[in-house]
Design a protein around this motif. Structure first.
Motif, PDB file in Angstrom:
ATOM      1  N   THR A  46       1.019  -1.219   0.138  1.00  0.00           N
ATOM      2  CA  THR A  46      -0.174   0.058   0.015  1.00  0.00           C
ATOM      3  C   THR A  46       0.937   1.225   0.024  1.00  0.00           C
ATOM      4  O   THR A  46       2.029   0.990  -0.100  1.00  0.00           O
ATOM      5  N   ASN A  86      -6.207  -1.013  -2.781  1.00  0.00           N
ATOM      6  CA  ASN A  86      -5.675   0.365  -3.228  1.00  0.00           C
ATOM      7  C   ASN A  86      -6.767   1.349  -3.918  1.00  0.00           C
ATOM      8  O   ASN A  86      -6.277   2.154  -4.549  1.00  0.00           O
ATOM      9  N   GLU A  89     -13.087   3.501  -2.174  1.00  0.00           N
ATOM     10  CA  GLU A  89     -13.078   4.510  -1.243  1.00  0.00           C
ATOM     11  C   GLU A  89     -13.291   4.048   0.248  1.00  0.00           C
ATOM     12  O   GLU A  89     -12.690   4.685   1.186  1.00  0.00           O
ATOM     13  N   ALA A  92      -9.315   1.624   0.727  1.00  0.00           N
ATOM     14  CA  ALA A  92      -8.290   2.972   0.216  1.00  0.00           C
ATOM     15  C   ALA A  92      -6.954   2.611   1.122  1.00  0.00           C
ATOM     16  O   ALA A  92      -6.164   3.365   1.928  1.00  0.00           O
ATOM     17  N   ARG A 132     -14.038  -0.578  -7.255  1.00  0.00           N
ATOM     18  CA  ARG A 132     -14.229   0.619  -6.519  1.00  0.00           C
ATOM     19  C   ARG A 132     -15.168   0.689  -5.503  1.00  0.00           C
ATOM     20  O   ARG A 132     -15.171   1.410  -4.623  1.00  0.00           O
TER      21      ARG A 132
END
Length: 141
Positions: A46, A86, A89, A92, A132
């Motif tokens: 990350t 990654n 929302e 993240a 997403r």
């Protein structure tokens, strides 16, 4: 000109001359080990952490100092691969998915070390990707 042969030209003080054919030996192919001695270890990253697995333990390290932040030790079998969220929302860079040779997938909270969810599969999963909207998709590619 044939493979393994080449003509070389050399410049002398009186002009150029052509040397006879010089034979080059074609290198022998290297021997590739047939075992998993040089196999890649499962890893992922990350923005802040590097994760890698050794056996059934996943180590979480700070990317700048490589200090161990925590260990994830709830797998019973060796970890096959790791995937980090990654893109969503919700996750993240906070959610991590790991999969072991016993066909168990675990979603981890990277910041707390808690297990968020656990999945068992009947067939071997080879790949996972985060979407997403925070969902994860598994595949057998």
């Amino acid at each position: 000109m044939s493979l393994g042969h080449a003509r070389q030209r050399s410049n002398s003080a009186k002009g150029s001359s052509i040397r006879s054919d010089v034979k080059f030996q074609i290198p022998t192919p290297s021997i590739t080990p047939q075992n998993d001695e040089f196999a890649f270890q499962p890893c992922a990253a990350t923005a802040s952490f590097l994760l890698y697995a050794q056996g059934n333990v996943i180590y979480c390290l700070h990317h700048d100092t490589l200090a161990i932040e925590r260990k994830f030790e709830r797998h019973r079998e060796d970890v096959s691969w790791i995937s980090t969220d990654n893109v969503s929302e919700r996750g993240a860079g906070r959610l991590v998915l790991s999969y072991d040779t016993g066909s168990t997938a675990i979603v981890w909270d990277l910041l707390t070390g808690d297990e968020v969810a656990r999945f068992a599969s009947y067939e071997q999963i080879r790949v996972a990707t985060w979407m997403r909207n925070g969902n994860v998709a598994f595949g057998e590619c």
